[in-house]
Design an enzyme around this catalytic site. Sequence first.
Site, PDB file in Angstrom:
ATOM      1  N   LYS A 274       0.835  -1.190   0.000  1.00 49.96           N
ATOM      2  CA  LYS A 274       0.000   0.000   0.000  1.00 49.96           C
ATOM      3  C   LYS A 274       0.884   1.260   0.000  1.00 49.96           C
ATOM      4  O   LYS A 274       2.065   1.193   0.360  1.00 49.96           O
ATOM      5  CB  LYS A 274      -0.947  -0.029   1.204  1.00 49.96           C
ATOM      6  CG  LYS A 274      -1.883  -1.260   1.201  1.00 49.96           C
ATOM      7  CD  LYS A 274      -2.857  -1.249   0.065  1.00 49.96           C
ATOM      8  CE  LYS A 274      -3.552  -2.532  -0.328  1.00 49.96           C
ATOM      9  NZ  LYS A 274      -4.042  -3.458   0.636  1.00 49.96           N
TER      10      LYS A 274
HETATM   11  C1  LIG Z   1      -4.987  -4.644   0.984  1.00 46.14           C
HETATM   12  C2  LIG Z   1      -6.460  -4.707   0.915  1.00 46.14           C
HETATM   13  C3  LIG Z   1      -7.267  -5.153   1.979  1.00 46.14           C
HETATM   14  C4  LIG Z   1      -6.729  -5.850   3.196  1.00 46.14           C
HETATM   15  O1  LIG Z   1      -5.715  -5.208   3.852  1.00 46.14           O
HETATM   16  P1  LIG Z   1      -4.598  -6.054   4.625  1.00 46.14           P
HETATM   17  O2  LIG Z   1      -3.854  -5.004   5.373  1.00 46.14           O
HETATM   18  O3  LIG Z   1      -3.766  -6.754   3.610  1.00 46.14           O
HETATM   19  O4  LIG Z   1      -5.311  -7.007   5.533  1.00 46.14           O
HETATM   20  C5  LIG Z   1      -8.640  -5.048   1.861  1.00 46.14           C
HETATM   21  N1  LIG Z   1      -9.206  -4.562   0.751  1.00 46.14           N
HETATM   22  C6  LIG Z   1      -8.479  -4.150  -0.300  1.00 46.14           C
HETATM   23  C7  LIG Z   1      -9.192  -3.579  -1.487  1.00 46.14           C
HETATM   24  C8  LIG Z   1      -7.095  -4.232  -0.264  1.00 46.14           C
HETATM   25  O5  LIG Z   1      -6.373  -3.843  -1.328  1.00 46.14           O
END
Ligand SMILES: *Cc1c(COP(=O)(O)O)cnc(C)c1O
Length: 395
Positions: free
Chosen positions: A189
């Site tokens: 992210k």
């Molecule tokens: C990354 C992501 C998540 C989950 O986040 P994590 O920190 O990996 O648990 C949920 N929804 C979307 C759209 C994502 O890209």
Amino acid sequence: MTTVTSPSGPAANARPFLHGTELAAIGRVLETGQYGHGHETDAFESELAAHLGVDDVVAVATGTAALHLALLAAGVGPGDEVVVPSLTFCASVQAILATGAQPRFVDVDPATLCVTAEHIQTALTSATRAVMPVLYGGRAVDLAPIRDQLAERDIAVVEDAAHAFGSLTAGRRVGATGDLTCFSFDAIKALTCGDGGAIVPRHPAEADQLRRARLLGMTSPREQRVQTVSYLVAVPGFRYHLSTLHAAIGRVQLTHFDEVTACRRHLWRSYATALANVPGVVLVDLDVANTVPFNCVVRVPASVRDTVHARLHAAGIQAGVHYPPNHLQPAFARWSRSLPATEAVASEILSLPFHPNLTDADLTFVVTALAAAVSAEPAALHRGKAVPAGQPGVR
Ligand SMILES: *Cc1c(COP(=O)(O)O)cnc(C)c1O
């Protein structure tokens, strides 16, 4: 990640970007001996709240945990339905199932890969307890046309803003609009803690509720205020707290977030310029002026997508697909329904390498390889054109 063709590495689809001082921050926390929830986590929460322009933020272990706790805070449980686009990471759906509720899958606009207010409205039933717009690519979803209706029916908005930290909507940050907004700070992210997540609560009592739920239901040190020989387990809960080690990484990342924002916007705009005249390739728009781009997604004709994907990989370029639709996954088959736009775009999309380590030369390399891969497939140029933007499911 070894790089096949370029020194700086267009090969990776996405990768964490470090600013250099994260290691020192982790070292400092290691020396304090406090690795669980701690002052570092509290400080990260305050800094996130200041950055977003909100009263409070509750940090948790992952984005998935954020979604799970936010749904529970919205009162979602067995017998309820949560409206969610099928075109999202499977975590959105697993978080819904973890509450005992059921997902109600909806379509997306092929031009943005986001749900619209209309999509959500048509999926509301008497069982709907919450709706979960996914801010695909980082782009905000405007639910203004149905807000009153949702409020009247006591339906909560739990935003999956995992892609959208730092993006804007109507001049405010995503997260500052009064919804239960969930962020992810996982490795790929735009802001990473290694692993981490956060929830923007709607009011102080909800913040307290979330803080207990993330720490196994125990009353938080903040609430207790004094050291006692015991602890109080007030409610059911989970081990979802954010460790100080992860918070320390996030704090460093946050101080550099404006640079990351500028860099990601520059990259996305460069892709947009370079792709403008590539036949057979349609860029998915993400409103870059208001968005901190999470990825760069193009659509190519479904008949050639898999071949183009394979050609890019053969050239050392890890194009990806975000996402295989959830309503077609075995785990979620019970809730499958016909979603023509999702099914059409899901066989056309490719996510190009997108991370701040990408140079202009890497980008040119990727676009050149993409153009060559598409033009090597005459079908891409002469028939089976990609679905035009804004026309769901037209083939
Ligand atoms: C990354 C992501 C998540 C989950 O986040 P994590 O920190 O990996 O648990 C949920 N929804 C979307 C759209 C994502 O890209």
